[in-house]
Design a protein around this motif. Sequence first.
Motif, mmCIF file in Angstrom:
data_model
loop_
_atom_site.group_PDB
_atom_site.id
_atom_site.type_symbol
_atom_site.label_atom_id
_atom_site.label_comp_id
_atom_site.label_asym_id
_atom_site.label_seq_id
_atom_site.Cartn_x
_atom_site.Cartn_y
_atom_site.Cartn_z
ATOM 1 N N UNK A 32 134.216 116.674 -26.377
ATOM 2 C CA UNK A 32 133.981 116.964 -27.907
ATOM 3 C C UNK A 32 134.909 117.292 -28.911
ATOM 4 N N UNK A 33 136.037 118.005 -28.450
ATOM 5 C CA UNK A 33 137.060 118.499 -29.228
ATOM 6 C C UNK A 33 137.763 117.231 -29.661
ATOM 7 N N UNK A 34 138.069 116.319 -28.948
ATOM 8 C CA UNK A 34 138.896 115.118 -29.213
ATOM 9 C C UNK A 34 138.107 114.392 -30.267
ATOM 10 N N UNK A 35 136.885 114.194 -30.014
ATOM 11 C CA UNK A 35 136.189 113.418 -30.685
ATOM 12 C C UNK A 35 135.896 114.061 -32.300
ATOM 13 N N UNK A 36 135.746 115.367 -32.220
ATOM 14 C CA UNK A 36 135.657 115.922 -33.495
ATOM 15 C C UNK A 36 136.951 115.740 -34.409
ATOM 16 N N UNK A 37 138.026 116.012 -33.731
ATOM 17 C CA UNK A 37 139.225 115.791 -34.420
ATOM 18 C C UNK A 37 139.621 114.436 -35.177
ATOM 19 N N UNK A 38 139.142 113.429 -34.240
ATOM 20 C CA UNK A 38 139.083 112.072 -34.594
ATOM 21 C C UNK A 38 138.344 112.005 -35.941
ATOM 22 N N UNK A 39 136.979 112.402 -35.904
ATOM 23 C CA UNK A 39 136.046 112.104 -36.851
ATOM 24 C C UNK A 39 136.563 112.830 -38.158
ATOM 25 N N UNK A 40 136.906 113.882 -37.827
ATOM 26 C CA UNK A 40 137.402 115.022 -39.158
ATOM 27 C C UNK A 40 138.506 114.311 -39.803
ATOM 28 N N UNK A 41 139.465 114.152 -38.999
ATOM 29 C CA UNK A 41 140.335 113.557 -39.595
ATOM 30 C C UNK A 41 140.480 112.064 -40.436
ATOM 31 N N UNK A 42 139.549 111.225 -39.696
ATOM 32 C CA UNK A 42 139.047 109.929 -40.313
ATOM 33 C C UNK A 42 138.452 110.355 -41.538
ATOM 34 N N UNK A 43 137.419 111.165 -41.625
ATOM 35 C CA UNK A 43 136.679 111.358 -42.870
ATOM 36 C C UNK A 43 137.646 111.879 -44.172
ATOM 37 N N UNK A 44 138.740 112.557 -43.774
ATOM 38 C CA UNK A 44 139.780 113.012 -44.684
ATOM 39 C C UNK A 44 140.791 111.851 -45.108
ATOM 40 N N UNK A 45 140.673 110.616 -44.469
ATOM 41 C CA UNK A 45 141.314 109.590 -44.980
ATOM 42 C C UNK A 45 142.754 109.578 -44.246
ATOM 43 N N UNK A 46 142.957 110.216 -43.299
ATOM 44 C CA UNK A 46 144.098 110.286 -42.706
ATOM 45 C C UNK A 46 144.144 109.106 -41.613
ATOM 46 N N UNK A 47 145.462 108.333 -41.602
ATOM 47 C CA UNK A 47 145.651 107.258 -40.973
ATOM 48 C C UNK A 47 145.914 107.834 -39.360
ATOM 49 N N UNK A 48 145.336 107.356 -38.633
ATOM 50 C CA UNK A 48 145.535 107.714 -36.975
ATOM 51 C C UNK A 48 146.028 106.687 -36.391
ATOM 52 N N UNK A 49 146.575 105.542 -36.966
ATOM 53 C CA UNK A 49 147.027 104.452 -36.150
ATOM 54 C C UNK A 49 148.260 105.083 -35.561
#
Length: 462
Positions: A32-49
């Motif tokens: 859950x912690x991993x998925x939350x970090x991914x979703x939060x950063x994605x919503x903020x427009x952070x490039x996670x590539x």
Amino acid sequence: MAPPKTVRTISQEAFDEMVKENIDDLGMEPAEALEDAIQTLSLQGVDLSGIIKCVPGESSVDENPVIQTLTGLKRLSSGGELLTSDEIVELLERLSELCGSKGSGNAAIAAKNGGLELVISTLPKLPRNGSHRSLDLALNTLVSLLYDLQSTEIFKENGGPKMVMNILNDESLDTSILNSGFSVVAAAASGNEVLKESFMDLKVDELIIKTLRKHNGRSLPCIYDAIRVLLTSDDNRVVASQVFGYARRFAKVGIVDLLVSTLHEGLSSPCVVSASIALRSVAVNDEICRSVADNDGIDAILSCIDDSGEQGNKTVAKACCSLLSKLAGSDVNKGVIIEKRGVPRLIKLAARFSEDPSVVQEVMSLISVLCLRSPDNASHAVEAGAGDLAMQAMQRYPESDQLQRNACLMIRNLVVRNAENRTILLGHGIEKLIRKAKASHKVCKDAATDALRDLGLDNYNS
């Protein structure tokens, strides 16, 4: 140049810390912690590539296969000696496979962790005599790593263009290496005007000519891609691209006759589409367009069009029609195409591909160019069946906005300077179809209005 658009990024360390805080401070389960970090950063427009998405403690970044491969490659490359061991081949083979896996994100992970710089620094240490396996793998890996503006800038800053050109200039290399090297040129120059200029300064045009004359173009499909990319204005940071001048340079050193030679091979050549696209990129002025006809290029293209219809090859059909449209920008070439029964052959092609609107609309676009400012050609086209083609296509594909627009553009050029054609087409009921296209598709509004006006109708704006 306009400044590059800013993209929000995050380091691997900061990402891992965010996941850890979700677990330690918020009491989330690891997944859950991993998925939350991914979703939060994605919503903020952070490039996670390039970010390795794992739970700290459960798995390590160092366990990622890309990181492990880069670590091994860095260890072997740390010295100054020539890299000839089987291990370097194994590592490069693994890295090439990992980075070439579509949708895996491995290329971004490698790039974010210094993979691009590492592979570039490895190139001079790889053998060029005997087996070229390691060099081929390294070049193919570079192609995978050159996927955006940032990566191509890294390539430039680390001396990539000169290094790759040195490899390509080595006449002892086989066609596999040459193909891989020109793939790097195409990947690096895509969307980067400065790198196009770098390669042209290094005389890549002369090298391409020399290579095509020495080797059969069939074995070098990627060389055509390199020509196309070098001559395409695709860097949105640049107000005025230099590719027009580059095309003239290519023409001056003899690219036209070499590309036309490939087209004369017809559909037996696997490079006929690539050569067509490359030649379209070269044909930037009237002189170059006419030089294609002077090399019997119109004959070659029309033969390819005939064969594409007989063999049902719509990819060749569209590529050759698009090329012929560009060449027909020359009034001299218009006459050559008409003399060689180009319009009846195009009508026949459209009939063969009547089930594919993408081919039909390409044919109509070409006929439109042939009739531009030429009432005689317009008469010839209607006699050959261009009016019937427009009506049948518009009736058959009412939902295809681009086909409807191309039909309206063609109709306008058929009638604008030809009163006889107006009478013929209005008598066949073309007005109703044009008005329907105008009402149904926003993209057709201007083209349909112009067609109605030039058909002599008073209420063309309604």
